[in-house]
Write an enzyme that holds these catalytic residues in place. Structure first.
Site, PDB file in Angstrom:
ATOM      1  N   HIS A  15      43.166  30.827  54.255  1.00 27.21           N
ATOM      2  CA  HIS A  15      44.307  30.937  53.344  1.00 27.21           C
ATOM      3  C   HIS A  15      44.372  32.337  52.728  1.00 27.21           C
ATOM      4  O   HIS A  15      43.440  32.756  52.040  1.00 27.21           O
ATOM      5  CB  HIS A  15      44.172  29.880  52.253  1.00 27.21           C
ATOM      6  CG  HIS A  15      45.304  29.838  51.283  1.00 27.21           C
ATOM      7  ND1 HIS A  15      45.162  30.159  49.957  1.00 27.21           N
ATOM      8  CD2 HIS A  15      46.609  29.510  51.455  1.00 27.21           C
ATOM      9  CE1 HIS A  15      46.320  30.015  49.335  1.00 27.21           C
ATOM     10  NE2 HIS A  15      47.217  29.628  50.232  1.00 27.21           N
ATOM     11  N   GLU A  42      46.321  32.315  57.541  1.00 26.17           N
ATOM     12  CA  GLU A  42      47.524  31.996  56.770  1.00 26.17           C
ATOM     13  C   GLU A  42      47.916  33.193  55.930  1.00 26.17           C
ATOM     14  O   GLU A  42      47.054  33.849  55.328  1.00 26.17           O
ATOM     15  CB  GLU A  42      47.268  30.782  55.867  1.00 26.17           C
ATOM     16  CG  GLU A  42      48.499  30.187  55.230  1.00 26.17           C
ATOM     17  CD  GLU A  42      48.921  30.847  53.916  1.00 26.17           C
ATOM     18  OE1 GLU A  42      50.059  30.601  53.460  1.00 26.17           O
ATOM     19  OE2 GLU A  42      48.114  31.617  53.340  1.00 26.17           O
ATOM     20  N   ASP A  44      51.703  35.202  53.874  1.00 26.24           N
ATOM     21  CA  ASP A  44      53.039  35.055  53.309  1.00 26.24           C
ATOM     22  C   ASP A  44      53.827  36.323  53.614  1.00 26.24           C
ATOM     23  O   ASP A  44      53.236  37.379  53.856  1.00 26.24           O
ATOM     24  CB  ASP A  44      52.963  34.875  51.790  1.00 26.24           C
ATOM     25  CG  ASP A  44      51.843  33.931  51.374  1.00 26.24           C
ATOM     26  OD1 ASP A  44      52.096  32.726  51.320  1.00 26.24           O
ATOM     27  OD2 ASP A  44      50.711  34.400  51.110  1.00 26.24           O
ATOM     28  N   HIS A  57      52.004  37.636  48.934  1.00 21.42           N
ATOM     29  CA  HIS A  57      52.355  36.330  48.391  1.00 21.42           C
ATOM     30  C   HIS A  57      53.421  36.387  47.302  1.00 21.42           C
ATOM     31  O   HIS A  57      54.417  35.677  47.354  1.00 21.42           O
ATOM     32  CB  HIS A  57      51.107  35.631  47.842  1.00 21.42           C
ATOM     33  CG  HIS A  57      51.389  34.307  47.219  1.00 21.42           C
ATOM     34  ND1 HIS A  57      51.713  34.155  45.882  1.00 21.42           N
ATOM     35  CD2 HIS A  57      51.416  33.063  47.751  1.00 21.42           C
ATOM     36  CE1 HIS A  57      51.926  32.882  45.615  1.00 21.42           C
ATOM     37  NE2 HIS A  57      51.743  32.191  46.740  1.00 21.42           N
TER      38      HIS A  57
END
Length: 267
Positions: A15, A42, A44, A57
């Site tokens: 993450h 993962e 963003d 993010h």
């Protein structure tokens, strides 16, 4: 099955690259995850005012960098000078795709201006089989699907997850075998606002409809084990050392990687 999901055993997601000392969503964090053996990363995405797609993010620079301001209102020349944690540059998504050609990326599209640059980046890099796009907006996910077509994997959107949950609660009364949306997986928290989301019925219903279940963000080894016992297909973690160790103890870690982590290192 979409090629993105072609992997033995439960999927282990780092993450935002994981939190093992390097700042979140930095190249250094992703390098640490890959060195541990992670193949699912993962991140963003946001787009700058001039359309440059970055792996980041927050909608603003302020929390995790030495810069400030809303990313959508700043040109790339300004954003590129900011440093995550005061030390690490903000990576472009395309640079991450190029740096880790064997890795697969789960990408949370955080804002509408990032949709077109994201689809364009996947198209330019030919990363169709190693990208899955998710998000907390049905509108953004619909825009991604419309722009990319069915070749790009997506997770279910919030409304689609709700329909899946309601169907799981209906049990034998639920009819039909069509998934609640075109996604390949449901990516969900264990609970939402105090209400349980992931239980055996939810996992069983998702599997009956041909969907995987990926749960975020779980760092406690007991909770990780309980979710694996329910049959979930993937887990996203910040403590990527803990997740790796739990999977290794169960004989489910297939990532390889350098070194081992003892239980005392988990504190």
């Amino acid at each position: 099955m979409h090629p993105y999901l072609d992997h033995p055993g439960p999927l282990a997601f780092a993450h935002r690259g994981g939190l093992l000392g390097a700042p979140e969503n930095s190249l250094a964090a992703f390098e640490q995850a890959v060195a541990l053996g992670y193949r699912y990363l993962e991140t963003d995405v946001h787009a700058t005012a001039d359309g440059v797609l970055i792996a980041f993010h927050d909608e603003r620079l302020d929390r995790v960098t030495d810069g400030g301001g809303a990313i959508a209102e700043l040109p790339w020349e300004t954003v590129r000078r900011a440093r995550i944690g005061g030390t690490e540059p903000i990576p472009l998504l395309e640079d991450l795709l190029a740096a880790f050609p064997e890795a697969r990326f789960n990408i949370d599209v955080k804002a509408a201006p990032a949709v077109e640059p994201l689809v364009a980046a996947v198209r330019r890099t030919g990363a169709w089989d190693r990208v899955c796009v998710g998000g907390f907006s049905d509108t953004r996910l619909a825009a991604v699907r419309a722009a990319a077509g069915p070749r790009l994997a997506t997770s279910l959107g919030p409304r689609e997850v709700l329909r899946l949950r309601l169907r799981s609660l209906a049990g034998p009364l639920a009819r039909g075998r069509r998934a609640p949306g075109p996604g390949i997986c449901a990516q969900v928290p264990e609970t939402h606002r105090g209400v349980r989301v992931v239980d055996r019925a939810f996992v069983r219903t998702a599997h009956r409809l041909g969907l995987q279940v990926h749960v975020w963000t779980v760092d406690d080894p007991v909770r990780i084990g309980a979710l694996l016992d329910l049959g979930v297909d993937g887990i996203m973690a910040d403590r990527i050392d803990v997740l790796r160790d739990v999977l290794a103890e169960r004989g489910s870690w297939t990532g390889g990687g350098r070194g081992t982590t003892s239980g005392s290192d988990r504190a």
